[in-house]
Each structure stands twice: as C-alpha cells, then as structure tokens.
Write an enzyme that holds these catalytic residues in place. Structure first.
Site, short mmCIF file in Angstrom:
data_model
loop_
_atom_site.label_atom_id
_atom_site.label_comp_id
_atom_site.label_asym_id
_atom_site.label_seq_id
_atom_site.Cartn_x
_atom_site.Cartn_y
_atom_site.Cartn_z
N GLY A 103 0.83 -1.21 0.00
CA GLY A 103 0.00 0.00 0.00
C GLY A 103 0.86 1.26 0.00
N HIS B 172 4.78 -22.35 6.86
CA HIS B 172 6.22 -22.15 7.04
C HIS B 172 6.70 -23.23 8.01
CE1 HIS B 172 10.00 -20.32 8.17
NE2 HIS B 172 9.81 -19.33 7.32
N THR C 181 12.54 -17.06 11.44
CA THR C 181 12.83 -16.87 10.02
C THR C 181 13.71 -17.97 9.42
OG1 THR C 181 13.94 -15.45 8.42
CG2 THR C 181 14.72 -15.29 10.65
N HIS D 83 1.28 -19.46 7.13
CA HIS D 83 2.14 -18.31 6.94
C HIS D 83 1.73 -17.37 5.81
CE1 HIS D 83 5.79 -16.02 7.22
NE2 HIS D 83 6.16 -16.31 5.99
N ARG E 221 5.14 -19.99 -2.52
CA ARG E 221 6.03 -18.83 -2.63
C ARG E 221 7.40 -19.14 -2.03
NH1 ARG E 221 7.73 -14.85 0.90
NH2 ARG E 221 6.21 -15.27 2.54
C1 LIG Z 1 6.24 -13.05 10.65
C2 LIG Z 1 6.38 -12.86 9.17
C3 LIG Z 1 7.66 -12.76 8.60
C4 LIG Z 1 7.78 -12.58 7.22
N1 LIG Z 1 9.05 -12.48 6.68
C5 LIG Z 1 9.18 -12.25 5.34
C6 LIG Z 1 10.46 -12.04 4.76
O1 LIG Z 1 11.49 -12.03 5.43
N2 LIG Z 1 10.54 -11.84 3.42
C7 LIG Z 1 9.42 -11.82 2.64
O2 LIG Z 1 9.55 -11.62 1.43
N3 LIG Z 1 8.19 -12.00 3.17
C8 LIG Z 1 8.05 -12.20 4.50
N4 LIG Z 1 6.79 -12.37 5.04
C9 LIG Z 1 5.61 -12.14 4.19
C10 LIG Z 1 5.40 -10.66 3.99
O3 LIG Z 1 5.90 -9.95 5.08
C11 LIG Z 1 3.93 -10.32 3.81
O4 LIG Z 1 3.38 -11.11 2.79
C12 LIG Z 1 3.80 -8.86 3.41
O5 LIG Z 1 4.47 -8.04 4.32
C13 LIG Z 1 2.36 -8.40 3.27
O6 LIG Z 1 2.40 -7.03 2.97
P1 LIG Z 1 1.11 -6.23 2.49
O7 LIG Z 1 1.56 -4.85 2.17
O8 LIG Z 1 0.43 -7.01 1.46
O9 LIG Z 1 0.16 -6.23 3.76
P2 LIG Z 1 0.43 -5.94 5.33
O10 LIG Z 1 1.79 -5.50 5.62
O11 LIG Z 1 -0.12 -7.10 6.06
O12 LIG Z 1 -0.50 -4.68 5.57
C14 LIG Z 1 -1.91 -4.75 5.47
C15 LIG Z 1 -2.47 -3.37 5.65
O13 LIG Z 1 -3.86 -3.38 5.36
C16 LIG Z 1 -4.55 -2.68 6.35
N5 LIG Z 1 -5.91 -3.23 6.40
C17 LIG Z 1 -6.27 -4.53 6.44
N6 LIG Z 1 -7.62 -4.63 6.46
C18 LIG Z 1 -8.11 -3.38 6.42
C19 LIG Z 1 -9.42 -2.83 6.43
N7 LIG Z 1 -10.52 -3.58 6.49
N8 LIG Z 1 -9.54 -1.48 6.39
C20 LIG Z 1 -8.45 -0.67 6.36
N9 LIG Z 1 -7.19 -1.16 6.35
C21 LIG Z 1 -7.03 -2.49 6.38
C22 LIG Z 1 -3.74 -2.85 7.61
O14 LIG Z 1 -3.98 -1.81 8.51
C23 LIG Z 1 -2.32 -2.82 7.05
O15 LIG Z 1 -1.88 -1.48 6.96
C24 LIG Z 1 6.64 -12.53 6.41
C25 LIG Z 1 5.37 -12.61 6.98
C26 LIG Z 1 5.25 -12.80 8.35
C27 LIG Z 1 3.84 -12.94 8.91
#
Ligand SMILES: Cc1cc2nc3c(=O)[nH]c(=O)nc-3n(C[C@H](O)[C@H](O)[C@H](O)COP(=O)(O)OP(=O)(O)OC[C@H]3O[C@@H](n4cnc5c(N)ncnc54)[C@H](O)[C@@H]3O)c2cc1C
Length: 578
Positions: free
Chosen positions: A16, A237, A249, A351, A393
């Site tokens: 976003g 994971h 990790t 995960h 993935r």
């Molecule tokens: C613990 C962990 C470690 C990870 N490590 C890695 C890594 O090292 N490398 C890698 O490539 N990937 C990693 N991943 C995967 C990766 O981090 C995620 O897939 C990615 O960060 C998701 O990003 P995003 O921008 O799609 O959503 P997110 O970062 O999940 O953000 C979602 C956003 O949507 C908003 N939102 C949700 N619903 C609503 C709603 N109804 N109304 C308004 N706002 C809403 C939230 O407030 C938030 O701001 C990891 C995941 C986890 C859980």
C-alpha cells in the site's frame, strides 16, 4: 462524512505504501488503514528481500526467475515472474536510495544471504540472494516508505476500517469505512481504489500472522461479486515456535541452522538431499509432519511427539547476535532459551496466502478468466494474486512482490485517474454498511464470537492444513457452512462508539469465515498435489488436468468455480526435485 480523492489505497503495509508513494507523485491520494501504518504486518518480515544483485557471489535475474517458477510448482505466471525478478534489482537500489539501512559487506555493499529454494545456475546449489537489514528488513521497509509518503503529502486516515466497496457494474467508485476512534461511518469517493490489506493466516489456529491478518479485502470483494484466484494454495512455514506459531525466520537456516529429529539426525537429508534445509517451504513442512508421524518427533507437553528441533547453536553466538538479534530475543522471551546454546522447538505454522484477488501485471483486478477487468479497481501485495508465487512462494519473494507490483499498480493508478472521471455516488452509498452494524447491535445475543473463531481455526488446521484429503475437506466445508449460519446470531455486547474492538473483531470474523469457506471449497475442488496443496488421495501433480489457476465466486452459501490459463512461455513444467 464524505471525502473525495482521486486515488484511494486501502492498507499501509509495504504494498500500500509503495503504491501510495508512486500514485501521489501526480494524483490526490489517500491511504486508509485499520492499523497505524508502521504496525502493519510487513513490519514483522525478518529474513529479507530477494534480488539478484550478485554482491557476494555471481547471480542473475534469470536464475531467480527459474527458482520462482519451479518453487511455485509451475503454477507461476512466468512473464509476471520475469518482471518481478528484473525489477527487483532496481527496486532494492531504490529503497537503498530512499534511506533503507541495509546490512553491509565489508566493502560497503548491500549484504546478501541464502534462503530456501534460491539457487545458482538453475538449481545447482544455494545462492546468496536475500538482501537484509539484520532480521528487521520489513520494519525498515515500512519506516522508509512511510517517511517518504509523509514527504509526498499523502493523506493518511489511520485506524479507519474499510467495510464495503462501491462497485457499479464493473466500475469501482470508492469505499465505505468506519473510523475506529468515533464509530463514525465515512464514504470515500474516488476514481480508483487499490486494496493492499495483506494476508489471512488467522483462518488457522497456528499461524505466524498478526491478529489483523483477516483477509478483509478478499472477503469484501468476494461479497461484491469479484472472483478469488488459487485460494487452495496456503503456505505453511516449517519453523514456527512450537505451540505459538510465532515465526523463526528461514534466515536461521540460511545462516547455517539445521532441523533435527528426536534421534539428533538431520531430517532433510532424506527429503531434499541437494538443498537440505534450504529446500522450499512446502517440502520442508511436509517432511517435518512426516517425521512426526513416523514417531521421530520430539515429545511436547501434550505427551505426543509433535515438534522437531531447529538447531541454531552451530551458527555461533556472535553471528546470531549480529544478524538475527530479534530471533534471539523471541527465543529468550517466549521459550526462555538462548538459541546459541539450545535448539529451538518448531512446528509448521500457517504463513502465506498464495491466492487472493486476481490481477494483471498492472495490478488491475480481473473480472473473469478471460482477462476482462474492473475499471478503477486494483490490488497489490499479499491479498493479490498476479500470480508470481504459483502454488508455493519462495522466501523473500513477498517483499519483492510488494515493492515491484505495489509500485507498478500505483503508477498505473496515477495514469488512469488522469483521464478518468469520478463515478456517480448515490446518497445511500453507506446504507449497507450502516445496516450491517445496526444489525450487530440489535436483537438477542446468540452465539459467541470467540467460540466460532476457535472452531473455524481448528477445522481449518485439522482438515485443510499441510496434508489434505477429499473426505476431510468435505467435512470441513459442511462444518464451516454451519458456523457461518451460526454467525448470523452473533451480536455485539459493547454498544459504545469509541474504539469498539468487539465490533471490529466481529466484522473481521465475518471476513475470515468467508475466506475459510472459499479456501476449503477451492482445496476440495483441486484433485491433485501441487506446491503447498498436498492431497493424500491425489498424491501426484496432474498437469494435463490441473495446469490452470482456479477462480471462485462467492454467492451467499453457494459458489461458482472457473479457471484461468497459466503462462508457461519461458520454462516447460518439469518434475520438481531438490
Ligand atoms: C512473521 C512474518 C515474517 C515474514 N518475513 C518475510 C520475509 O522475510 N521476506 C518476505 O519476502 N516476506 C516475509 N513475510 C511475508 C510478507 O511480510 C507479507 O506477505 C507482506 O508483508 C504483506 O504485505 P502487504 O503490504 O500485502 O500487507 P500488510 O503489511 O499485512 O498490511 C496490510 C495493511 O492493510 C490494512 N488493512 C487490512 N484490512 C483493512 C481494512 N478492512 N480497512 C483498512 N485497512 C485495512 C492494515 O492496517 C495494514 O496497513 C513474512 C510474513 C510474516 C507474517
């Protein structure tokens, strides 16, 4: 209250924020987020971001593309993967220029480490491809992007929960949201909306995902008639902290950690002789569960053998403290152990959602398998399915996906809004959202939200988890149908307006139930084993019948299934050995 912005972005994670940064260069842009932006789940990403910079050893984008396609068990759309890996290199340098404090080599270049499934020369041996900032890569990405968005004067609506999308025919005109601080309903009129709400691991009991990962956009859009793609593919994971699911990790294995069974043997020697502990996640999660079933697991406090050890002691204290400081902290806090001295008890944890809102390579949401799109509707990040991750993935490829495709979607939005007009907005645009909330406040309280959530998570964990069978999934579908009906009797006891977290949790549960239902139905439908979708009753990959993406439309209790072709224009599908 009513608002007008050319571009609305729902979600302030990596996807976003990157889209907002790009769109706000020319368009009047707002970001709505249910969390304060830097609390988004992206902030927990530890391991790193994959890009073939070749800083530590030779590497090439085409090797990265091949690994991504093979890792995805050939369900990856290959041109989309090519764009991902080629633009990854530039995107990482762009983040560096924006100020992201990457860990460095002794020569001052961005350092890189090994990660599962990332290899040199089309599968020969592990390669150092993951760029990282200690084990806080995601945290640094969020801080960097948020600062830049503020600089670009993006309007932030923090702690606004999006409840509904306004779609007229095939055109998106805005969203309806609830302000958590006041309970007030707001309507946002816009020329274009991008959803980037992250994952939905909370449909499972053991998950690495944050409490906010509840699949809000996929559920809201599914209820509005948008199909969801490849929902059957959910990644476990291999190394969640035993009993809690908190992620350890893959970088621990990238730095030299290994998995051990109760006999002290390296269990991956049997399952992936070439890549061992750096094989892809689907394969290692299955290996761990198979070992446990064979009686080679370690005895937990439930007196069953249900976990294995991740031995990080061989990495050495100095490297752990320097490159994995947060992991060391988690082990001390949650387990009371020092990972430099004792092995970490781990089990697979839900995960990552490979499936989600179908998009093209510009982030535009697809309306069918034929390539027609919704006008002014976009998705990026984990909630979207482009599909670059196919059936499984690779680690570090999500962060790349966020910045490469978040940026592309933001740029496309900016281009689109220049020539588009605002659509019509009826006075009753927020009626459905208001009705939904009123209904939750009135009538007799029936079922408990907590009880329904726990049952859903148990069902998904046991029947739609790492190993699946048609029989069990059939039962899961019946059970989830029943609890979706029970949900109709859930009422909110706290009728307060300010920060009504009970209301928020009920609304999130409704979304989770819809997503759990779609996941179970899509999983039962696919009668083969591919990537993270492992069927005991159909143990082989079946390219003849199943080399295709699934699309699923939700219609109350009913659903409709369709398909979309996979792009295999670069590499022909082969058996997947590691
Ligand atoms: C613990 C962990 C470690 C990870 N490590 C890695 C890594 O090292 N490398 C890698 O490539 N990937 C990693 N991943 C995967 C990766 O981090 C995620 O897939 C990615 O960060 C998701 O990003 P995003 O921008 O799609 O959503 P997110 O970062 O999940 O953000 C979602 C956003 O949507 C908003 N939102 C949700 N619903 C609503 C709603 N109804 N109304 C308004 N706002 C809403 C939230 O407030 C938030 O701001 C990891 C995941 C986890 C859980």
């Amino acid at each position: 209250m009513k608002h007008h912005y050319e571009a609305i972005i729902v979600g302030a994670g990596g996807a976003g924020l990157y889209a907002a940064l790009e769109a706000s260069k020319t368009a009047k842009t707002a970001v709505l987020s249910k969390l304060y932006p830097v609390r988004s789940h992206t902030g927990t990403a530890q391991g790193g971001i994959g890009a073939a910079l070749g800083n530590v050893e030779e590497d090439r984008p085409e090797w990265h593309a091949f690994d991504t396609i093979k890792g995805g068990d050939y369900l990856t759309d290959q041109k989309a993967a090519q764009i991902l890996v080629e633009e990854a290199v530039e995107a990482v340098y762009h983040l560096e220029n924006l100020g992201l404090p990457f860990s460095r080599t002794s020569e001052g270049k961005i350092d890189q480490r090994r990660f599962g499934g990332h290899t040199r020369n089309f599968g020969e041996a592990p390669v150092r491809r993951s760029c990282y900032a200690a084990d806080r890569t995601g945290h640094m990405i969020l801080q960097t992007l948020y600062q830049q968005c503020i600089k670009n004067k993006v309007a932030f609506f923090d702690e606004f929960f999006v409840l509904d999308v306004l779609i007229d025919g095939k055109k998106c005109n805005g969203v309806v949201a609830m302000e958590l601080a006041t309970g007030e309903i707001h309507t946002f009129q816009s020329k274009a909306v991008l959803f980037a709400t992250g994952g939905f691991g909370r449909i499972y009991r053991i998950t690495s995902n944050a409490y906010a990962s509840t699949g809000d956009a996929p559920a809201v859009l599914a209820r509005a008639g948008v199909p969801m793609e490849d929902m059957e593919f959910f990644q476990f994971h291999p190394t969640g902290i035993y009993g809690m699911g908190i992620l350890i990790t893959e970088a621990v294995r990238g730095e030299g950690g290994v998995l051990l069974n109760r006999n002290g043997d390296r269990l991956m020697e049997e399952y992936a002789p070439a890549l061992l502990d750096l094989a892809p996640r689907d394969l290692i999660s299955r290996a761990i569960i198979t070992e446990i079933k064979k009686g080679n697991g370690i005895r937990g406090d439930k007196k069953i053998d249900d976990y294995v050890y991740l031995d990080a002691t061989r990495i050495g204290k100095e490297v752990i403290e320097k490159k994995l400081p947060d992991i060391a902290g988690f082990c001390r806090t949650y387990l009371g152990i020092d990972p430099a001295e004792k092995p970490i008890p781990v089990q697979p944890t839900a995960h990552y959602a490979m499936g989600g809102i179908p998009t093209d390579i510009m982030g535009r949401v697809l309306a069918s398998g034929g390539g027609d799109i919704y006008e002014g509707l976009y998705a990026a990040g984990e909630c979207a399915c482009i599909s670059v991750h196919g059936a499984n993935r690779l680690g570090t490829n999500s962060l790349v996906d966020l910045i490469v495709y978040g940026r592309r979607a933001g740029a496309e939005m900016a281009r689109f809004v220049k020539e588009a007009d605002f659509g019509s907005m009826p006075a009753s645009a927020d009626e459905q959202a208001r009705k939904k909330i009123n209904a939750l406040f009135t009538g007799k309280k029936g079922k408990s939200r907590g009880d329904i959530a726990t049952r859903m998570q148990e069902i998904m964990m046991e029947k739609v988890g790492v190993f699946r069978t048609g029989e069990e999934m059939k039962r899961a579908i019946t059970d989830i149908r029943r609890i979706r009906e029970e949900f109709n009797d859930v009422r909110v006891e706290d009728t307060g307006k300010r920060f009504n977290t009970e209301l928020l949790e009920v609304l999130e549960l409704e979304n989770l139930l819809d997503i759990a239902y779609l996941t179970a139905v899509a999983a039962k439908n696919r009668t083969e084993t591919r990537g993270a979708h492992s069927r005991m009753d159909f143990p082989e990959r079946d390219d003849k019948k199943w080399l295709k993406h699934s699309l699923i439309w939700l219609d109350g209790e009913k659903y409709k299934i369709g398909y979309r072709d996979v792009d295999i224009s670069l590499y022909k599908p082969k058996a997947r050995t590691y």
